[in-house]
Design a protein around this motif. Structure first.
Motif, PDB file in Angstrom:
ATOM      1  N   ALA A 151       0.843  -1.195   0.000  1.00 44.47           N
ATOM      2  CA  ALA A 151       0.000   0.000   0.000  1.00 44.47           C
ATOM      3  C   ALA A 151       0.880   1.248   0.000  1.00 44.47           C
ATOM      4  O   ALA A 151       2.056   1.196   0.371  1.00 44.47           O
ATOM      5  CB  ALA A 151      -0.907  -0.007   1.225  1.00 44.47           C
ATOM      6  N   GLY A 154      -1.423   8.391  -0.794  1.00 42.65           N
ATOM      7  CA  GLY A 154      -1.612   9.141  -2.018  1.00 42.65           C
ATOM      8  C   GLY A 154      -0.591  10.251  -2.197  1.00 42.65           C
ATOM      9  O   GLY A 154      -0.063  10.458  -3.294  1.00 42.65           O
ATOM     10  N   CYS A 177      -3.131  10.174 -11.249  1.00 34.74           N
ATOM     11  CA  CYS A 177      -3.576   9.185 -10.257  1.00 34.74           C
ATOM     12  C   CYS A 177      -5.078   8.954 -10.331  1.00 34.74           C
ATOM     13  O   CYS A 177      -5.554   7.823 -10.199  1.00 34.74           O
ATOM     14  CB  CYS A 177      -3.182   9.641  -8.859  1.00 34.74           C
ATOM     15  N   GLN A 181      -7.108   5.513 -11.159  1.00 37.66           N
ATOM     16  CA  GLN A 181      -8.185   4.968 -10.341  1.00 37.66           C
ATOM     17  C   GLN A 181      -9.454   4.767 -11.176  1.00 37.66           C
ATOM     18  O   GLN A 181     -10.115   3.727 -11.073  1.00 37.66           O
ATOM     19  CB  GLN A 181      -8.495   5.890  -9.160  1.00 37.66           C
ATOM     20  N   ILE A 186      -5.567   1.503  -9.891  1.00 37.18           N
ATOM     21  CA  ILE A 186      -5.334   1.637  -8.458  1.00 37.18           C
ATOM     22  C   ILE A 186      -6.669   1.887  -7.773  1.00 37.18           C
ATOM     23  O   ILE A 186      -7.656   2.250  -8.430  1.00 37.18           O
ATOM     24  CB  ILE A 186      -4.344   2.783  -8.121  1.00 37.18           C
ATOM     25  N   GLN A 187      -6.692   1.702  -6.475  1.00 36.23           N
ATOM     26  CA  GLN A 187      -7.914   1.937  -5.715  1.00 36.23           C
ATOM     27  C   GLN A 187      -7.574   2.231  -4.260  1.00 36.23           C
ATOM     28  O   GLN A 187      -6.482   1.915  -3.788  1.00 36.23           O
ATOM     29  CB  GLN A 187      -8.819   0.707  -5.764  1.00 36.23           C
ATOM     30  N   HIS A 188      -8.505   2.852  -3.559  1.00 35.16           N
ATOM     31  CA  HIS A 188      -8.343   3.035  -2.121  1.00 35.16           C
ATOM     32  C   HIS A 188      -8.397   1.658  -1.478  1.00 35.16           C
ATOM     33  O   HIS A 188      -9.136   0.784  -1.942  1.00 35.16           O
ATOM     34  CB  HIS A 188      -9.462   3.933  -1.568  1.00 35.16           C
ATOM     35  N   LYS A 191     -11.715   0.836  -0.702  1.00 31.43           N
ATOM     36  CA  LYS A 191     -12.619   1.246  -1.782  1.00 31.43           C
ATOM     37  C   LYS A 191     -13.654   2.270  -1.334  1.00 31.43           C
ATOM     38  O   LYS A 191     -14.767   2.326  -1.861  1.00 31.43           O
ATOM     39  CB  LYS A 191     -13.329   0.016  -2.374  1.00 31.43           C
ATOM     40  N   PHE A 195      -9.269   9.296  -5.272  1.00 33.19           N
ATOM     41  CA  PHE A 195      -7.861   9.560  -5.005  1.00 33.19           C
ATOM     42  C   PHE A 195      -7.678  11.008  -4.544  1.00 33.19           C
ATOM     43  O   PHE A 195      -8.160  11.940  -5.174  1.00 33.19           O
ATOM     44  CB  PHE A 195      -7.000   9.316  -6.241  1.00 33.19           C
ATOM     45  N   TYR A 202      -3.626   3.640  -0.737  1.00 30.35           N
ATOM     46  CA  TYR A 202      -4.106   3.083  -2.000  1.00 30.35           C
ATOM     47  C   TYR A 202      -3.251   1.877  -2.376  1.00 30.35           C
ATOM     48  O   TYR A 202      -2.157   1.681  -1.843  1.00 30.35           O
ATOM     49  CB  TYR A 202      -4.041   4.150  -3.104  1.00 30.35           C
ATOM     50  N   GLN A 203      -3.774   1.073  -3.294  1.00 27.26           N
ATOM     51  CA  GLN A 203      -3.055  -0.104  -3.792  1.00 27.26           C
ATOM     52  C   GLN A 203      -3.284  -0.240  -5.295  1.00 27.26           C
ATOM     53  O   GLN A 203      -4.263   0.291  -5.833  1.00 27.26           O
ATOM     54  CB  GLN A 203      -3.571  -1.392  -3.131  1.00 27.26           C
ATOM     55  N   CYS A 205      -4.659  -2.411  -8.190  1.00 25.97           N
ATOM     56  CA  CYS A 205      -5.689  -3.455  -8.257  1.00 25.97           C
ATOM     57  C   CYS A 205      -5.185  -4.680  -9.011  1.00 25.97           C
ATOM     58  O   CYS A 205      -5.736  -5.771  -8.871  1.00 25.97           O
ATOM     59  CB  CYS A 205      -6.926  -2.929  -8.987  1.00 25.97           C
TER      60      CYS A 205
END
Length: 405
Positions: A151, A154, A177, A181, A186-188, A191, A195, A202-203, A205
């Protein structure tokens, strides 16, 4: 609620498209390596870099990629529907288990490099760079009492993007970014958030390096249609690049969603740090085209665009039939958009039609003489790629163009 559901479905569809692209590219490289893709003759005409549908179905069964011929045909139809493969003459849109010739679009330059594909390749390139960074910001981190692998905050991601020349300002970094997303790259971690330039985690996906099996594509489709489930599963973090079937040193400077090679017939392609047509896709590529990141050399890709090879001495000879041009390419959020290949001299192998490179006048078959004032005619494409990618977003390129062009 309805809008959220619609966005979620769109994200899932984009993630599935990414999985199809990765699986398709892995298959393409395997088939090149196994010599199943080759030059073939049909009705007195020669077709380069193609394969027979029937032979491919046999190969899928023998390599346990499909349990039966019907399923194997469904898998290949899935790749056709996603513009990964096509009939050599585009005469048929249905894949047949027959002696019919097909070709991967990346092997004939017809792959549709639209914005969605470019964002995907940009995401892959960033992922590869981060994975290869000894002090990577991808770490085990905690948010609200829950621990997440690989992780990143941001704000640190934007810092890294700017430090590595991927964006010239925090505003541009944030735009990039958010595009990643939006396209399911990428995503929180939970979720719950869009962003933000903040400490939220975030990671990625998608684990771009995980080897895919074609059968996963149909499973993902069923899961998406019936359950609306997440398409990207928890994956094993294999060291294998998704685009590179043959892996060498993990610290090589090459990488990519390769698509152009150097030798005759099937070329040796390497990856470098950006993604797609690739090699100098330079920053725009896969976003448009530029080498992805780290690893290896594989046998694949279409033939050189040059009608014949030239030496540096021929280019520099008095009265040589070439004209010099100085072109300024201002990269956008996706990159520069051209691919170079060759070893002293290197040349432009491909140009993304809608890229900054195309707008600046970069064309295929131009030889690269200088990059930002540095003479590079005797350098190979890896070195030239690195010069462009580690420089500023504005690149001044001196090229030599054949007069007949």
């Amino acid at each position: 609620m309805e809008r959220t559901s619609s966005i979620r479905k769109k994200t899932l569809a984009r993630q599935h498209k990414a999985e199809v692209m990765i699986a398709g590219e892995q298959l393409r490289l395997k088939l090149h390596d196994g010599k199943l893709i080759k030059e073939r003759r049909y009705h007195l005409r020669t077709y380069p870099n193609c394969f027979l549908g029937q032979e491919l179905i046999d190969w899928l069964l023998s390599h346990k990629e499909a349990p039966d011929r019907t399923t194997a045909v469904c898998l290949m139809q899935h790749l056709m529907d996603h513009d990964i493969v096509h009939h050599v003459c585009d005469k048929y849109s249905i894949f047949k288990d027959a002696k019919r010739l097909y070709r991967f679009r990346k092997d004939d330059g017809t792959f549709p490099f639209n914005t969605e594909v470019k964002i995907f390749m940009r995401g892959q390139q960033l992922y590869e760079q981060l994975i290869g960074d000894k002090n990577s910001i991808l770490q085990l981190r905690e948010e609200h009492g829950v621990t997440y692998q690989r992780a990143f905050p941001g704000c640190q991601f934007i810092d890294w993007i700017i430090q590595n020349g991927e964006a010239e300002s925090r505003r541009r970094g944030l735009d990039l970014c958010r595009a990643l997303q939006e396209h399911g790259i990428i995503q929180h971690v939970s979720k719950k958030h869009d962003f933000f330039d903040s400490g939220l985690l975030y990671q990625f996906c998608i684990n771009f390096r995980r080897r895919r099996r074609l059968s996963e594509l149909l499973n993902d489709t069923e899961q998406n249609n019936e359950e609306g489930g997440v398409l990207c599963k928890e994956e094993n973090h294999h060291q294998d690049s998704p685009f590179l079937v043959c892996k060498h040193s993990l610290h090589d400077e090459h990488s990519g969603f390769q698509s152009v090679g150097l030798r005759k017939e099937i070329k040796s392609v390497t990856s470098g740090r950006r993604g797609s047509l690739n090699s100098l896709k330079i920053r725009s590529d896969f976003p448009s085209f530029t080498p992805l990141s780290s690893i290896s050399t594989v046998q694949c890709n279409p033939k050189s665009v040059l009608s014949r090879n030239f030496t540096c001495e021929e280019l520099l000879a008095p009265g040589a039939p070439f004209i010099k041009k100085v072109l300024t390419v201002i990269g956008d959020a996706l990159g520069w958009g051209f691919v170079v290949r060759g070893t002293a001299p290197c040349y432009v192998q491909a140009v993304d039609p809608g890229s900054p490179a195309a707008a600046a006048g970069i064309k295929v078959r131009q030889f690269v003489c200088q990059v930002n004032g540095q003479f590079v005619l005797y350098m190979d494409y890896r070195t030239v790629t690195k010069l462009v990618m580690t420089g500023t977003r504005t690149v001044v390129v001196e090229v030599m163009e054949p007069l007949e062009e």
